[in-house]
Design a protein around this motif. Sequence first.
Motif, short mmCIF file in Angstrom:
data_model
loop_
_atom_site.label_atom_id
_atom_site.label_comp_id
_atom_site.label_asym_id
_atom_site.label_seq_id
_atom_site.Cartn_x
_atom_site.Cartn_y
_atom_site.Cartn_z
N PRO A 129 10.49 12.61 -2.85
CA PRO A 129 10.80 13.25 -4.13
C PRO A 129 10.23 14.66 -4.25
O PRO A 129 10.85 15.53 -4.87
N LYS A 130 9.07 14.91 -3.63
CA LYS A 130 8.50 16.26 -3.70
C LYS A 130 9.36 17.26 -2.95
O LYS A 130 9.58 18.38 -3.43
N GLN A 131 9.91 16.85 -1.81
CA GLN A 131 10.76 17.76 -1.05
C GLN A 131 12.08 18.01 -1.76
O GLN A 131 12.58 19.14 -1.79
N VAL A 132 12.65 16.95 -2.35
CA VAL A 132 13.90 17.11 -3.09
C VAL A 132 13.72 18.10 -4.23
O VAL A 132 14.55 18.98 -4.46
N LYS A 188 15.59 11.10 -7.22
CA LYS A 188 15.98 9.81 -7.77
C LYS A 188 14.79 9.01 -8.28
O LYS A 188 14.94 8.15 -9.14
N LEU A 189 13.61 9.28 -7.71
CA LEU A 189 12.38 8.59 -8.12
C LEU A 189 12.56 7.07 -8.06
O LEU A 189 12.20 6.34 -8.99
N GLY A 190 13.13 6.60 -6.96
CA GLY A 190 13.53 5.20 -6.85
C GLY A 190 12.41 4.21 -7.06
O GLY A 190 12.58 3.21 -7.77
N GLU A 191 11.24 4.47 -6.47
CA GLU A 191 10.14 3.52 -6.61
C GLU A 191 9.62 3.46 -8.05
O GLU A 191 9.32 2.39 -8.56
N LEU A 192 9.53 4.62 -8.69
CA LEU A 192 9.06 4.65 -10.07
C LEU A 192 10.03 3.92 -10.99
O LEU A 192 9.62 3.18 -11.89
N ARG A 193 11.32 4.11 -10.77
CA ARG A 193 12.32 3.46 -11.62
C ARG A 193 12.33 1.94 -11.39
O ARG A 193 12.45 1.17 -12.35
N LEU A 194 12.19 1.52 -10.14
CA LEU A 194 12.16 0.09 -9.86
C LEU A 194 10.91 -0.54 -10.48
O LEU A 194 10.98 -1.62 -11.09
N ASP A 212 3.87 11.96 -10.04
CA ASP A 212 3.49 13.37 -10.00
C ASP A 212 4.72 14.27 -10.13
O ASP A 212 4.70 15.28 -10.86
N VAL A 213 5.78 13.91 -9.43
CA VAL A 213 7.01 14.70 -9.49
C VAL A 213 7.62 14.63 -10.89
O VAL A 213 8.10 15.64 -11.43
N ALA A 262 0.83 -1.20 0.00
CA ALA A 262 0.00 0.00 0.00
C ALA A 262 0.87 1.26 0.00
O ALA A 262 0.61 2.22 -0.75
N ARG A 263 1.90 1.28 0.83
CA ARG A 263 2.79 2.45 0.89
C ARG A 263 3.57 2.60 -0.41
O ARG A 263 3.81 3.72 -0.88
N TYR A 264 3.97 1.50 -0.99
CA TYR A 264 4.73 1.56 -2.24
C TYR A 264 3.87 2.15 -3.36
O TYR A 264 4.33 2.99 -4.14
N ARG A 265 2.62 1.69 -3.44
CA ARG A 265 1.73 2.22 -4.48
C ARG A 265 1.57 3.73 -4.32
O ARG A 265 1.61 4.49 -5.31
N GLU A 266 1.41 4.19 -3.09
CA GLU A 266 1.30 5.63 -2.84
C GLU A 266 2.58 6.36 -3.23
O GLU A 266 2.54 7.45 -3.82
N LYS A 267 3.73 5.75 -2.92
CA LYS A 267 5.00 6.39 -3.23
C LYS A 267 5.25 6.43 -4.74
O LYS A 267 5.76 7.42 -5.27
N VAL A 268 4.89 5.37 -5.44
CA VAL A 268 5.05 5.36 -6.90
C VAL A 268 4.23 6.48 -7.53
O VAL A 268 4.69 7.19 -8.43
#
Length: 477
Positions: free
Chosen positions: A292-295, A303-309, A27-28, A16-22
């Motif tokens: 990512p929004k704060q960065v 880095k958008l790590g979750e999206l890239r993974l 968005d970023v 659930a947290r991963y989906r939210e983070k992706v």
Amino acid sequence: MGKQLDAHTFTRQDRARYREKVRSCLDVFALMLNDFAFDSDKPLTGLEVEISLVDDDANPAMCNADVLARVDDPMLQAELGRFNLEMNVAPRLLAGDGFDDYRRDISGRLARAERSASGIGAHLCLVGTLPTLREEHTGPEMLSGGARYHQLNQQIIRARGEDLSIDIRGMERLSTMTDSIVLEAACTALQFHLQVSPDAFAATWNAAQAIAGVQCALGANSPYLFGRELWAETRIALFEQATDTRPAELKAQGVRPRVWFGERWITSIFDLFEENVRYFPPLLPILDDEDPKQVLADGGVPKLGELRLHNGTVYRWNRPVYDIMNGRPHLRVENRVLPAGPTVADMVANAAFFYGVVRQLCEQDRPVWTQMTFSSAEENFHTAARYGIESRLLWPALGEVPATELVLDHLLPLAYQGLDEFGVDAAVRDRLHPRHPRHARHARHPRHARLIKGSGHITRLIKGSGHIVAEHRARSP
């Protein structure tokens, strides 16, 4: 998927947290596409080569960890199966003698790796599917060491809920079941990377999709699997089925496969990342500490790590890539259509064809993708995988034509022009594609199409007695 992953047990909360983070990363990424400075001043290219290891009898050699321990080369790493390696080739410009530089680099690294492997009775083999592979070589114990591939195997089988079914019908039929994704390791590819600006990405990806069938027809070298003659490029069908997370019911409902040609021409790279998030549940919900929004708000490069993974677990034949090099973000098209091999000359020539044609197609006043349906491009791709150099392909204004005629009469001239636009030396260009376009109409036999690759080298893989027989002919007459 290039990153190494630590052993981890995923919970419902993780997913659930991963989906939210992706979605936050997506968005970023959208904000960055609007007003961020991506690195595209001098677009680089890159190559990856996947390699099979065989023993003295040409059977799979399960020793990639031992070979890597002997090789002092950071550009080599383990791939999915214990009989696989992957070689990453440093990015570079194509201008001048860039292709010769690729050839020297790849040849040198392969030679050094071969010397190290031969010390323990192993050898490197470049082919899309290893003909000597047998079902006994494809159990879960054949996965490479470390958590990365074991986690991926576990999550794909869990998502499917049952064993994987492989059913390929070609000259002969292969029908089998497997309880792991190791069969994917039978597929070894040659991958091209092309760095592009955000504005140019859609045209570049569309062009790459349009010629995927042509690439496959020219490069097909993988007709054999488990002792059966299947498709000219069996690797395509095998890869599509060996990582399929869908049971039969989800296929019937039209759920998208994770190995995917796609379903439409695009207008932005965002289309592809958004589709990946919308259509595909996460396989490896590993969370990054980055906000990512704060960065982005602080003026940094996310880095958008979750999206890239997540993007790395959707296996498009032309994949979008977001990456960071030297502190600057950039975008790439990763072309995954071709099999590895059969020779370095072939691989570099195929690279020149891809880069040259794609560049020129992008600059046409009326692009090819505005004149053909996306379904026609997909049909070309699977036709070429089945029949290889003997394929007949659909092309605007030509109708259905032999792949050899399409290449020699229409696409090779475009490749020449595209390579000139890249600033490739004429001598290098002509050596890679020795038959000049003005002579193309006199050479429509399939034999001549084979000779446009490399320096006229021909390699045949022959089924029989569990051995690979490679015939290398000298420079063509």
